[in-house]
Design a protein around this motif. Structure first.
Motif, PDB file in Angstrom:
ATOM      1  N   THR A 157       0.878  -1.214   0.024  1.00  0.00           N
ATOM      2  CA  THR A 157      -0.016   0.038   0.033  1.00  0.00           C
ATOM      3  C   THR A 157       0.842   1.180   0.062  1.00  0.00           C
ATOM      4  OG1 THR A 157      -1.688  -1.204   1.132  1.00  0.00           O
ATOM      5  CG2 THR A 157      -1.614   1.294   1.185  1.00  0.00           C
ATOM      6  N   ILE A 158       0.580   2.133  -1.049  1.00  0.00           N
ATOM      7  CA  ILE A 158       1.175   3.312  -0.942  1.00  0.00           C
ATOM      8  C   ILE A 158       0.467   4.490  -0.908  1.00  0.00           C
ATOM      9  CG2 ILE A 158       2.683   4.843  -2.581  1.00  0.00           C
ATOM     10  CD1 ILE A 158       3.378   2.450  -4.439  1.00  0.00           C
ATOM     11  N   THR A 159       0.988   5.359   0.135  1.00  0.00           N
ATOM     12  CA  THR A 159      -0.024   6.425   0.471  1.00  0.00           C
ATOM     13  C   THR A 159       0.648   7.885   0.581  1.00  0.00           C
ATOM     14  OG1 THR A 159       0.645   6.462   2.882  1.00  0.00           O
ATOM     15  CG2 THR A 159      -1.534   5.289   2.328  1.00  0.00           C
ATOM     16  N   VAL A 160       0.288   8.948  -0.049  1.00  0.00           N
ATOM     17  CA  VAL A 160       1.087  10.152  -0.144  1.00  0.00           C
ATOM     18  C   VAL A 160       0.201  11.243   0.482  1.00  0.00           C
ATOM     19  CG1 VAL A 160       1.810  11.958  -1.846  1.00  0.00           C
ATOM     20  CG2 VAL A 160       1.615   9.364  -2.505  1.00  0.00           C
ATOM     21  N   THR A 161       0.928  12.041   1.447  1.00  0.00           N
ATOM     22  CA  THR A 161       0.602  12.792   2.468  1.00  0.00           C
ATOM     23  C   THR A 161       1.266  14.161   2.269  1.00  0.00           C
ATOM     24  OG1 THR A 161       1.365  12.407   4.358  1.00  0.00           O
ATOM     25  CG2 THR A 161      -0.806  11.322   3.936  1.00  0.00           C
ATOM     26  N   GLU A 162       0.797  15.433   2.484  1.00  0.00           N
ATOM     27  CA  GLU A 162       1.441  16.567   2.295  1.00  0.00           C
ATOM     28  C   GLU A 162       2.019  16.826   3.744  1.00  0.00           C
ATOM     29  OE1 GLU A 162       1.074  21.235   1.012  1.00  0.00           O
ATOM     30  OE2 GLU A 162      -0.553  19.944   0.638  1.00  0.00           O
ATOM     31  N   VAL A 163       3.346  17.263   3.695  1.00  0.00           N
ATOM     32  CA  VAL A 163       3.908  17.579   5.045  1.00  0.00           C
ATOM     33  C   VAL A 163       3.853  19.043   5.444  1.00  0.00           C
ATOM     34  CG1 VAL A 163       6.313  17.784   5.880  1.00  0.00           C
ATOM     35  CG2 VAL A 163       5.593  15.703   4.144  1.00  0.00           C
ATOM     36  N   THR A 164       3.628  19.370   6.704  1.00  0.00           N
ATOM     37  CA  THR A 164       3.478  20.648   7.097  1.00  0.00           C
ATOM     38  C   THR A 164       4.884  21.278   7.367  1.00  0.00           C
ATOM     39  OG1 THR A 164       1.547  20.299   8.395  1.00  0.00           O
ATOM     40  CG2 THR A 164       2.703  22.172   9.210  1.00  0.00           C
ATOM     41  N   ILE A 165       5.131  22.351   7.019  1.00  0.00           N
ATOM     42  CA  ILE A 165       6.139  23.022   6.905  1.00  0.00           C
ATOM     43  C   ILE A 165       6.335  23.745   8.261  1.00  0.00           C
ATOM     44  CG2 ILE A 165       7.884  24.846   5.978  1.00  0.00           C
ATOM     45  CD1 ILE A 165       7.525  22.384   4.369  1.00  0.00           C
ATOM     46  N   PRO A 166       7.023  23.355   9.319  1.00  0.00           N
ATOM     47  CA  PRO A 166       7.117  23.949  10.645  1.00  0.00           C
ATOM     48  C   PRO A 166       7.698  25.490  10.683  1.00  0.00           C
ATOM     49  CG  PRO A 166       8.956  22.493  10.500  1.00  0.00           C
ATOM     50  CD  PRO A 166       8.152  22.575   9.166  1.00  0.00           C
ATOM     51  N   ASP A 193      28.945  12.791   0.895  1.00  0.00           N
ATOM     52  CA  ASP A 193      27.948  13.631   1.842  1.00  0.00           C
ATOM     53  C   ASP A 193      27.999  15.005   1.264  1.00  0.00           C
ATOM     54  OD1 ASP A 193      27.276  12.044   3.942  1.00  0.00           O
ATOM     55  OD2 ASP A 193      29.066  11.977   4.637  1.00  0.00           O
ATOM     56  N   ASP A 194      28.832  15.081   0.283  1.00  0.00           N
ATOM     57  CA  ASP A 194      28.684  16.717  -0.589  1.00  0.00           C
ATOM     58  C   ASP A 194      27.510  17.066  -0.685  1.00  0.00           C
ATOM     59  OD1 ASP A 194      31.348  16.446  -0.358  1.00  0.00           O
ATOM     60  OD2 ASP A 194      31.834  16.295  -2.572  1.00  0.00           O
ATOM     61  N   LEU A 195      26.436  16.206  -0.951  1.00  0.00           N
ATOM     62  CA  LEU A 195      25.143  16.916  -1.517  1.00  0.00           C
ATOM     63  C   LEU A 195      23.996  16.938  -0.179  1.00  0.00           C
ATOM     64  CD1 LEU A 195      24.864  15.296  -5.013  1.00  0.00           C
ATOM     65  CD2 LEU A 195      25.772  17.621  -4.465  1.00  0.00           C
ATOM     66  N   THR A 196      24.594  16.455   0.801  1.00  0.00           N
ATOM     67  CA  THR A 196      23.546  16.411   1.900  1.00  0.00           C
ATOM     68  C   THR A 196      23.314  17.695   2.537  1.00  0.00           C
ATOM     69  OG1 THR A 196      25.127  16.045   3.637  1.00  0.00           O
ATOM     70  CG2 THR A 196      24.133  14.139   2.384  1.00  0.00           C
ATOM     71  N   ALA A 197      22.386  18.004   3.307  1.00  0.00           N
ATOM     72  CA  ALA A 197      22.315  19.339   3.981  1.00  0.00           C
ATOM     73  C   ALA A 197      21.449  19.088   5.313  1.00  0.00           C
ATOM     74  CB  ALA A 197      21.220  20.193   2.931  1.00  0.00           C
ATOM     75  N   THR A 198      21.669  19.972   6.178  1.00  0.00           N
ATOM     76  CA  THR A 198      20.971  19.885   7.479  1.00  0.00           C
ATOM     77  C   THR A 198      19.376  20.498   7.344  1.00  0.00           C
ATOM     78  OG1 THR A 198      21.694  22.273   8.214  1.00  0.00           O
ATOM     79  CG2 THR A 198      23.295  20.301   8.665  1.00  0.00           C
ATOM     80  N   ALA A 199      18.642  20.212   8.321  1.00  0.00           N
ATOM     81  CA  ALA A 199      17.386  20.664   8.386  1.00  0.00           C
ATOM     82  C   ALA A 199      17.334  22.026   8.703  1.00  0.00           C
ATOM     83  CB  ALA A 199      16.695  20.068   9.423  1.00  0.00           C
ATOM     84  N   ALA A 200      18.397  22.492   9.620  1.00  0.00           N
ATOM     85  CA  ALA A 200      18.758  24.071   9.868  1.00  0.00           C
ATOM     86  C   ALA A 200      18.783  24.888   8.522  1.00  0.00           C
ATOM     87  CB  ALA A 200      19.397  24.274  10.949  1.00  0.00           C
ATOM     88  N   GLU A 201      19.612  24.127   7.549  1.00  0.00           N
ATOM     89  CA  GLU A 201      19.978  24.837   6.239  1.00  0.00           C
ATOM     90  C   GLU A 201      18.634  24.755   5.169  1.00  0.00           C
ATOM     91  OE1 GLU A 201      24.685  23.866   6.235  1.00  0.00           O
ATOM     92  OE2 GLU A 201      23.044  22.412   5.485  1.00  0.00           O
ATOM     93  N   LEU A 202      17.712  23.818   5.423  1.00  0.00           N
ATOM     94  CA  LEU A 202      16.878  23.799   4.499  1.00  0.00           C
ATOM     95  C   LEU A 202      15.532  24.598   4.861  1.00  0.00           C
ATOM     96  CD1 LEU A 202      17.414  19.879   3.536  1.00  0.00           C
ATOM     97  CD2 LEU A 202      17.819  21.990   1.917  1.00  0.00           C
ATOM     98  N   LEU A 203      15.201  24.528   6.002  1.00  0.00           N
ATOM     99  CA  LEU A 203      13.848  25.184   6.494  1.00  0.00           C
ATOM    100  C   LEU A 203      13.807  26.516   6.101  1.00  0.00           C
ATOM    101  CD1 LEU A 203      11.218  24.751   8.105  1.00  0.00           C
ATOM    102  CD2 LEU A 203      12.620  25.526  10.177  1.00  0.00           C
ATOM    103  N   PRO A 204      14.591  27.255   5.908  1.00  0.00           N
ATOM    104  CA  PRO A 204      14.366  28.742   5.507  1.00  0.00           C
ATOM    105  C   PRO A 204      14.050  28.647   4.013  1.00  0.00           C
ATOM    106  CG  PRO A 204      16.593  28.953   6.838  1.00  0.00           C
ATOM    107  CD  PRO A 204      16.078  27.365   6.787  1.00  0.00           C
ATOM    108  N   GLY A 205      14.314  28.031   3.292  1.00  0.00           N
ATOM    109  CA  GLY A 205      14.199  27.881   1.771  1.00  0.00           C
ATOM    110  C   GLY A 205      12.482  27.383   1.651  1.00  0.00           C
ATOM    111  N   TRP A 206      12.350  26.433   2.500  1.00  0.00           N
ATOM    112  CA  TRP A 206      10.745  26.110   2.608  1.00  0.00           C
ATOM    113  C   TRP A 206       9.764  27.105   3.042  1.00  0.00           C
ATOM    114  CZ3 TRP A 206       8.933  22.119  -0.088  1.00  0.00           C
ATOM    115  CH2 TRP A 206       9.627  21.189  -0.618  1.00  0.00           C
ATOM    116  N   GLN A 207      10.122  28.032   3.837  1.00  0.00           N
ATOM    117  CA  GLN A 207       9.497  29.112   4.445  1.00  0.00           C
ATOM    118  C   GLN A 207       9.259  30.310   3.454  1.00  0.00           C
ATOM    119  OE1 GLN A 207      11.582  29.827   8.038  1.00  0.00           O
ATOM    120  NE2 GLN A 207      10.123  28.130   9.164  1.00  0.00           N
ATOM    121  N   LYS A 208      10.202  30.127   2.413  1.00  0.00           N
ATOM    122  CA  LYS A 208       9.845  31.388   1.375  1.00  0.00           C
ATOM    123  C   LYS A 208       8.755  31.135   0.466  1.00  0.00           C
ATOM    124  CE  LYS A 208      14.318  31.243   0.038  1.00  0.00           C
ATOM    125  NZ  LYS A 208      15.450  31.383  -0.483  1.00  0.00           N
TER     126      LYS A 208
END
Length: 361
Positions: A3-12, A41-56
């Motif tokens: 079973t595959i389910t897709v749900t939207e993620v809340t941006i905190p 690991d060159d292309l990984t990013a931390t949640a702290a680095e990514l969150l601001p982009g998701w809030q724009k």
């Protein structure tokens, strides 16, 4: 039966908010996918680095989706749009854990994202998909530059969904540090070729007020001057208001913006710039962001001048990073020549795929 389910993620609002755990889990999925596929690991990013982009979201609306296979989180989807002239286009991405591939998760996620696009009246979908396989039968880019491997899961999926390859991008890595005399010589030669009509400015962090209008203009021109082949990516207008919102959010990230810009002295206007973002940890890789020289000012070696000046600036304000990562269209031979002269070497090729959604409705 799976079973595959897709749900939207809340941006905190923050990483310690009560609704942050699913966002954090999706960041882990993202990083695991990129780490497993690239072997680094060159292309990984931390949640702290990514969150601001998701809030724009005022000028760059975007949504995140989580896909689960029998209840287990195994994939992340991205649905990104623009406003005004670019509102008819959607950029999509699906990232599936390696051990969950082959079960239809990527297809289910893609169809879910396309369904949203159709419901919102989007007419064109664009997907950038890295292809890590080398050798074998290749599909050439219609631009005449670059290719992607045939028969790989990501290529088969995109073709089955009706996407057409329009362009190939090259991901390149520059090992640091460069020999200081070689880098300085490249910079000085480019500065001499540019002549007295051009002057370089550097800064770290937000754009100085005096240059905000010019940077907004250059960012708009990024969407019209950079080669987009058959993607026909729309103009993406930037204003000072948008720049200020973007920089206010990015100020919350632990990454630092490292910028070199070139001024056309007779007019007093910036005619090119290049930006890198450096992580706080010196053992991590630096990301190369936008680079542009306005068409009407090309032919003066300003691309080399900007790139060399910014690497020198990086080593001054944030030394010790092991490398820089950048992406360029394969047909952008001038910028690739600049990168190669500095020592960048390819590490991945990425297909840029397009689908006209009206024909699939």
């Amino acid at each position: 039966m799976t079973t595959i389910t897709v749900t939207e993620v809340t941006i905190p609002d923050s990483l310690d908010a009560p609704d942050a755990p699913e966002f954090l889990a999706c960041v882990d999925v993202r990083n695991t996918v990129w780490r497993d596929d690239s072997g680094t690991d060159d292309l990984t990013a931390t949640a702290a680095e990514l969150l601001p982009g998701w809030q724009k979201t005022t000028f760059e609306p975007k949504r995140m989706f989580a896909a689960r296979l029998d209840g287990r989180l195994v994939a992340r989807g991205i649905y990104e749009t623009r406003t005004e002239e670019a509102a008819d286009t959607v950029w999509l991405m699906a990232e599936v854990l390696r051990d969950a591939r082959g079960h239809g998760v990527g297809e289910a996620l893609a169809q879910h994202l396309e369904g949203i696009a159709l419901s919102e009246g989007k007419t064109r979908a664009i997907v950038y998909a890295p292809s890590w396989k080398t050798g074998g039968i290749r599909i050439p880019s219609p631009t005449g530059f670059g290719s992607v491997p045939a028969g790989t899961p990501e290529v088969r999926l995109l073709q089955s969904l009706g996407y057409t390859l329009e362009q190939v991008e090259r991901g390149s890595r520059l090992a640091l540090p460069l020999e200081s005399d070689v880098l300085q010589a490249a910079h000085d030669a480019a500065r001499a070729a540019a002549g007295p009509d051009y002057r370089v400015h550097t800064w770290a962090g937000p754009t100085p007020p005096v240059w905000r209008e010019d940077i907004a203009h250059l960012l708009t021109r990024m969407s019209t001057d950079a080669p987009t082949a058959g993607l026909e990516e729309p103009e993406d207008p930037w204003t000072v208001e948008r720049l200020l919102e973007d920089e206010a959010k990015e100020a919350e990230s632990p990454r630092t913006s490292i910028v070199a810009a070139v001024e056309h002295v007779p007019s007093g206007a910036l005619v090119g710039f290049t930006e890198m973002t450096a992580p706080a940890e010196r053992e991590r890789t630096v990301g190369q962001e936008d680079t542009i020289v306005l068409r009407e000012h090309r032919g003066h070696r300003l691309g080399m001048l900007l790139k060399a000046a910014n690497v020198l600036w990086l080593e001054e304000v944030s030394p010790g990073h092991p490398s820089i990562i950048t992406y360029n269209a394969e047909e952008n031979r001038h910028m690739l020549a600049v990168n190669e002269a500095l020592g960048f070497v390819p590490f991945v090729y990425e297909g840029a795929w397009r689908k006209d959604l009206l024909g699939s409705a």
